[in-house]
Write a protein that holds these residues in place. Structure first.
Motif, short mmCIF file in Angstrom:
data_model
loop_
_atom_site.label_atom_id
_atom_site.label_comp_id
_atom_site.label_asym_id
_atom_site.label_seq_id
_atom_site.Cartn_x
_atom_site.Cartn_y
_atom_site.Cartn_z
N MET A 34 0.80 -1.22 0.00
CA MET A 34 0.00 0.00 0.00
C MET A 34 0.84 1.28 0.00
O MET A 34 0.29 2.37 0.04
CB MET A 34 -0.93 0.01 1.23
N LYS A 35 2.16 1.15 -0.05
CA LYS A 35 3.04 2.33 -0.04
C LYS A 35 2.61 3.31 -1.12
O LYS A 35 2.47 2.95 -2.29
CB LYS A 35 4.50 1.94 -0.26
N GLY A 36 2.39 4.54 -0.70
CA GLY A 36 2.04 5.60 -1.64
C GLY A 36 0.59 5.65 -2.05
O GLY A 36 0.16 6.57 -2.73
N ALA A 37 -0.21 4.67 -1.66
CA ALA A 37 -1.61 4.62 -2.11
C ALA A 37 -2.49 5.59 -1.32
O ALA A 37 -3.29 6.30 -1.90
CB ALA A 37 -2.16 3.21 -1.99
N ASP A 38 -2.36 5.57 -0.01
CA ASP A 38 -3.20 6.39 0.85
C ASP A 38 -2.41 6.67 2.14
O ASP A 38 -2.16 5.75 2.91
CB ASP A 38 -4.50 5.65 1.16
N PRO A 39 -2.05 7.92 2.38
CA PRO A 39 -1.23 8.23 3.56
C PRO A 39 -1.89 7.80 4.88
O PRO A 39 -1.19 7.33 5.78
CB PRO A 39 -1.07 9.74 3.52
N ASP A 40 -3.20 7.94 4.99
CA ASP A 40 -3.87 7.55 6.23
C ASP A 40 -3.81 6.04 6.43
O ASP A 40 -3.56 5.57 7.54
CB ASP A 40 -5.33 8.02 6.23
#
Length: 102
Positions: A34-40
């Motif tokens: 999920m790296k870079g997909a959604d900061p939260d």
């Protein structure tokens, strides 16, 4: 307590630590994907990985043998197996209440 009882208890605790490690590796894999997909989401997964890190404190500190024959291990955090069945229940879970009443 007989030696075989102690060995069975140790095997269960070893299994619990193994399941905790499996849970951490799964969270690390999700974090990596999920790296870079959604900061939260990335923050939440990173927090989960840290929470699942092995800790030198005891994972499990009690056991409840229910009248129905079911056994519950009580500890500082919830640990589940591959089928999402509890291996260790968190001390704040309702099922752990008899441990504190004893």
């Amino acid at each position: 307590m007989a030696t075989e009882d102690l060995e069975a208890e140790q095997a269960y605790i070893d299994r619990a630590y193994g399941q905790l490690e499996r849970m951490r590796r799964r969270a690390e894999g999700l974090l990596g994907s999920m790296k870079g997909a959604d900061p939260d989401l990335e923050w939440a997964l990173a927090r989960r990985v840290r929470a699942l890190a092995d800790n030198p404190r005891a994972l499990c500190f009690g056991r409840i043998d229910g009248r129905d024959g079911e056994t519950w291990y009580v500890g500082r955090r919830h640990v589940e197996d591959e089928a999402a069945d509890p291996v260790v229940v968190e001390w704040r879970a309702p099922v752990a209440l008899p441990y504190y009443r004893a």
